[in-house]
Design a protein around this motif. Structure first.
Motif, PDB file in Angstrom:
ATOM      1  N   GLU A   1     -32.713  15.827  26.715  1.00 44.98           N
ATOM      2  CA  GLU A   1     -34.058  16.400  26.664  1.00 44.98           C
ATOM      3  C   GLU A   1     -34.473  17.723  25.970  1.00 44.98           C
ATOM      4  OE1 GLU A   1     -36.605  15.222  29.553  1.00 44.98           O
ATOM      5  OE2 GLU A   1     -35.904  12.970  30.095  1.00 44.98           O
ATOM      6  N   GLY A   2     -33.424  18.746  26.026  1.00 47.12           N
ATOM      7  CA  GLY A   2     -34.037  20.401  26.343  1.00 47.12           C
ATOM      8  C   GLY A   2     -33.938  20.676  25.135  1.00 47.12           C
ATOM      9  N   ASP A   3     -33.101  20.427  24.464  1.00 48.98           N
ATOM     10  CA  ASP A   3     -31.841  19.589  22.891  1.00 48.98           C
ATOM     11  C   ASP A   3     -33.084  19.520  22.240  1.00 48.98           C
ATOM     12  OD1 ASP A   3     -30.404  21.691  24.382  1.00 48.98           O
ATOM     13  OD2 ASP A   3     -28.897  19.914  23.803  1.00 48.98           O
ATOM     14  N   LEU A   4     -33.797  18.385  22.501  1.00 48.65           N
ATOM     15  CA  LEU A   4     -34.537  17.554  22.018  1.00 48.65           C
ATOM     16  C   LEU A   4     -36.287  18.253  21.812  1.00 48.65           C
ATOM     17  CD1 LEU A   4     -33.891  15.221  20.278  1.00 48.65           C
ATOM     18  CD2 LEU A   4     -35.413  14.103  22.370  1.00 48.65           C
ATOM     19  N   ALA A   5     -36.191  18.904  22.875  1.00 44.23           N
ATOM     20  CA  ALA A   5     -38.196  20.085  22.854  1.00 44.23           C
ATOM     21  C   ALA A   5     -37.324  20.840  21.738  1.00 44.23           C
ATOM     22  CB  ALA A   5     -37.808  20.125  24.386  1.00 44.23           C
ATOM     23  N   VAL A   6     -36.233  21.580  21.568  1.00 44.01           N
ATOM     24  CA  VAL A   6     -36.192  22.696  20.833  1.00 44.01           C
ATOM     25  C   VAL A   6     -36.048  22.031  19.391  1.00 44.01           C
ATOM     26  CG1 VAL A   6     -34.585  24.864  19.889  1.00 44.01           C
ATOM     27  CG2 VAL A   6     -34.354  23.923  22.359  1.00 44.01           C
ATOM     28  N   LEU A   7     -35.744  20.733  18.933  1.00 51.26           N
ATOM     29  CA  LEU A   7     -35.474  20.239  17.606  1.00 51.26           C
ATOM     30  C   LEU A   7     -37.318  20.302  17.666  1.00 51.26           C
ATOM     31  CD1 LEU A   7     -31.868  18.811  17.978  1.00 51.26           C
ATOM     32  CD2 LEU A   7     -32.760  20.838  16.669  1.00 51.26           C
ATOM     33  N   ALA A   8     -37.768  19.656  18.592  1.00 47.83           N
ATOM     34  CA  ALA A   8     -39.045  19.433  18.007  1.00 47.83           C
ATOM     35  C   ALA A   8     -39.814  20.611  18.053  1.00 47.83           C
ATOM     36  CB  ALA A   8     -39.838  17.937  19.019  1.00 47.83           C
ATOM     37  N   GLU A   9     -40.362  21.023  18.563  1.00 43.20           N
ATOM     38  CA  GLU A   9     -41.173  22.524  18.683  1.00 43.20           C
ATOM     39  C   GLU A   9     -40.747  22.998  17.157  1.00 43.20           C
ATOM     40  OE1 GLU A   9     -42.109  26.698  21.794  1.00 43.20           O
ATOM     41  OE2 GLU A   9     -41.165  24.850  21.895  1.00 43.20           O
ATOM     42  N   SER A  10     -39.636  23.201  17.229  1.00 40.65           N
ATOM     43  CA  SER A  10     -39.029  24.028  16.219  1.00 40.65           C
ATOM     44  C   SER A  10     -39.808  23.719  14.513  1.00 40.65           C
ATOM     45  CB  SER A  10     -37.418  24.362  15.861  1.00 40.65           C
ATOM     46  OG  SER A  10     -36.945  23.565  16.082  1.00 40.65           O
ATOM     47  N   ALA A  11     -39.174  22.201  14.300  1.00 42.12           N
ATOM     48  CA  ALA A  11     -39.949  21.792  12.960  1.00 42.12           C
ATOM     49  C   ALA A  11     -40.878  21.649  12.846  1.00 42.12           C
ATOM     50  CB  ALA A  11     -39.161  19.908  13.568  1.00 42.12           C
ATOM     51  N   SER A  12     -41.930  21.133  14.104  1.00 45.97           N
ATOM     52  CA  SER A  12     -42.976  21.508  14.084  1.00 45.97           C
ATOM     53  C   SER A  12     -43.853  23.235  13.845  1.00 45.97           C
ATOM     54  CB  SER A  12     -43.820  21.191  15.526  1.00 45.97           C
ATOM     55  OG  SER A  12     -45.314  21.238  15.676  1.00 45.97           O
ATOM     56  N   MET A  13     -43.217  23.253  13.862  1.00 41.54           N
ATOM     57  CA  MET A  13     -43.613  25.367  13.634  1.00 41.54           C
ATOM     58  C   MET A  13     -43.753  25.210  11.831  1.00 41.54           C
ATOM     59  SD  MET A  13     -42.674  28.706  14.480  1.00 41.54           S
ATOM     60  CE  MET A  13     -43.452  29.211  16.270  1.00 41.54           C
ATOM     61  N   LEU A  14     -41.665  24.825  11.332  1.00 43.53           N
ATOM     62  CA  LEU A  14     -41.924  24.610  10.346  1.00 43.53           C
ATOM     63  C   LEU A  14     -42.382  23.639   9.539  1.00 43.53           C
ATOM     64  CD1 LEU A  14     -38.124  24.540  10.865  1.00 43.53           C
ATOM     65  CD2 LEU A  14     -39.491  26.686  10.474  1.00 43.53           C
ATOM     66  N   LEU A  15     -42.825  22.343  10.170  1.00 37.26           N
ATOM     67  CA  LEU A  15     -43.900  21.578   9.008  1.00 37.26           C
ATOM     68  C   LEU A  15     -44.984  22.065   8.792  1.00 37.26           C
ATOM     69  CD1 LEU A  15     -44.231  19.249   7.754  1.00 37.26           C
ATOM     70  CD2 LEU A  15     -44.726  17.960   9.287  1.00 37.26           C
ATOM     71  N   SER A  16     -45.486  23.227  10.420  1.00 37.87           N
ATOM     72  CA  SER A  16     -47.198  23.545  10.224  1.00 37.87           C
ATOM     73  C   SER A  16     -47.189  24.455   8.812  1.00 37.87           C
ATOM     74  CB  SER A  16     -47.646  24.117  11.263  1.00 37.87           C
ATOM     75  OG  SER A  16     -47.537  23.185  12.226  1.00 37.87           O
ATOM     76  N   VAL A  17     -46.354  25.436   9.215  1.00 34.91           N
ATOM     77  CA  VAL A  17     -46.141  26.688   8.018  1.00 34.91           C
ATOM     78  C   VAL A  17     -46.215  26.440   6.888  1.00 34.91           C
ATOM     79  CG1 VAL A  17     -44.778  28.919   7.622  1.00 34.91           C
ATOM     80  CG2 VAL A  17     -45.040  28.187  10.214  1.00 34.91           C
ATOM     81  N   ALA A  18     -45.052  25.550   6.383  1.00 34.91           N
ATOM     82  CA  ALA A  18     -45.115  24.559   5.458  1.00 34.91           C
ATOM     83  C   ALA A  18     -46.136  24.138   4.279  1.00 34.91           C
ATOM     84  CB  ALA A  18     -43.993  23.564   4.860  1.00 34.91           C
ATOM     85  N   LEU A  19     -47.060  23.329   5.476  1.00 34.27           N
ATOM     86  CA  LEU A  19     -48.261  23.215   4.812  1.00 34.27           C
ATOM     87  C   LEU A  19     -49.366  23.539   4.970  1.00 34.27           C
ATOM     88  CD1 LEU A  19     -48.557  19.566   7.216  1.00 34.27           C
ATOM     89  CD2 LEU A  19     -48.403  19.736   4.879  1.00 34.27           C
ATOM     90  N   LEU A  20     -49.586  24.887   5.644  1.00 35.42           N
ATOM     91  CA  LEU A  20     -50.442  26.387   5.637  1.00 35.42           C
ATOM     92  C   LEU A  20     -49.729  26.953   4.192  1.00 35.42           C
ATOM     93  CD1 LEU A  20     -50.551  27.595   9.030  1.00 35.42           C
ATOM     94  CD2 LEU A  20     -52.288  26.696   7.396  1.00 35.42           C
ATOM     95  N   CYS A  21     -48.391  27.256   3.410  1.00 35.82           N
ATOM     96  CA  CYS A  21     -48.749  27.568   2.591  1.00 35.82           C
ATOM     97  C   CYS A  21     -48.863  26.807   1.307  1.00 35.82           C
ATOM     98  CB  CYS A  21     -46.773  28.018   2.592  1.00 35.82           C
ATOM     99  SG  CYS A  21     -46.493  29.268   3.758  1.00 35.82           S
ATOM    100  N   ARG A  22     -48.541  25.465   1.713  1.00 34.34           N
ATOM    101  CA  ARG A  22     -49.454  24.325   0.417  1.00 34.34           C
ATOM    102  C   ARG A  22     -50.972  24.613  -0.345  1.00 34.34           C
ATOM    103  NH1 ARG A  22     -45.672  20.096  -1.669  1.00 34.34           N
ATOM    104  NH2 ARG A  22     -47.299  19.398  -3.371  1.00 34.34           N
ATOM    105  N   VAL A  23     -51.220  24.818   1.085  1.00 38.84           N
ATOM    106  CA  VAL A  23     -52.116  24.887   1.015  1.00 38.84           C
ATOM    107  C   VAL A  23     -53.493  26.358   0.638  1.00 38.84           C
ATOM    108  CG1 VAL A  23     -54.778  24.516   2.501  1.00 38.84           C
ATOM    109  CG2 VAL A  23     -53.149  22.765   2.759  1.00 38.84           C
ATOM    110  N   ALA A  24     -52.093  27.501   0.820  1.00 39.16           N
ATOM    111  CA  ALA A  24     -52.697  28.603   0.465  1.00 39.16           C
ATOM    112  C   ALA A  24     -52.114  28.722  -1.236  1.00 39.16           C
ATOM    113  CB  ALA A  24     -51.901  29.482   1.382  1.00 39.16           C
ATOM    114  N   GLY A  25     -51.460  28.232  -1.320  1.00 41.29           N
ATOM    115  CA  GLY A  25     -50.781  28.205  -3.115  1.00 41.29           C
ATOM    116  C   GLY A  25     -49.974  29.214  -2.919  1.00 41.29           C
ATOM    117  N   ASN A  26     -49.514  29.653  -1.901  1.00 45.93           N
ATOM    118  CA  ASN A  26     -48.212  31.328  -1.209  1.00 45.93           C
ATOM    119  C   ASN A  26     -47.986  31.241   0.009  1.00 45.93           C
ATOM    120  OD1 ASN A  26     -50.077  32.468   0.081  1.00 45.93           O
ATOM    121  ND2 ASN A  26     -51.400  33.121  -1.391  1.00 45.93           N
ATOM    122  N   LYS A  27     -46.964  32.055  -0.424  1.00 46.81           N
ATOM    123  CA  LYS A  27     -46.223  31.835   1.463  1.00 46.81           C
ATOM    124  C   LYS A  27     -46.181  33.362   2.079  1.00 46.81           C
ATOM    125  CE  LYS A  27     -41.793  30.579  -0.924  1.00 46.81           C
ATOM    126  NZ  LYS A  27     -40.259  31.048  -1.157  1.00 46.81           N
ATOM    127  N   GLY A  28     -48.125  33.250   2.161  1.00 51.57           N
ATOM    128  CA  GLY A  28     -48.643  34.466   2.548  1.00 51.57           C
ATOM    129  C   GLY A  28     -48.494  33.814   4.637  1.00 51.57           C
TER     130      GLY A  28
END
Length: 80
Positions: free
Chosen positions: A28-55
């Motif tokens: 469960e601990g390993d799964l939590a790390v994977l889920a939390e890091s994936a959530s952060m990466l997805l959120s940042v990717a979406l923000l960059c997409r909306v912003a149109g840059n990697k800011g």
């Protein structure tokens, strides 16, 4: 946070096992790390997409004071 290729193999391998192997026993601990890091990466990717840059990614990852704990947990998970 670590080796992105290694992280992605671990993420997708775990995802596929959870989805297709009902008998798969996971940490469960390993799964939590994977889920939390994936959530952060997805959120940042979406923000960059909306912003149109990697800011947004630059802003988030330039200051590691709020991500250092997750970074360390990912590194431990990957064995680094």
């Amino acid at each position: 946070m670590g080796d992105s290729r290694e992280w992605s193999h671990l993420f997708w391998g775990t995802y596929n096992k959870l989805k297709h192997e009902p008998e798969y026993v996971f940490d469960e601990g390993d799964l939590a790390v994977l889920a939390e890091s994936a959530s952060m990466l997805l959120s940042v990717a979406l923000l960059c997409r909306v912003a149109g840059n990697k800011g947004p990614a630059r802003l988030l990852f330039a200051d590691t004071s709020h991500t250092w704990n997750l970074q360390r947990r990912v590194q431990l998970l990957l064995g680094h």
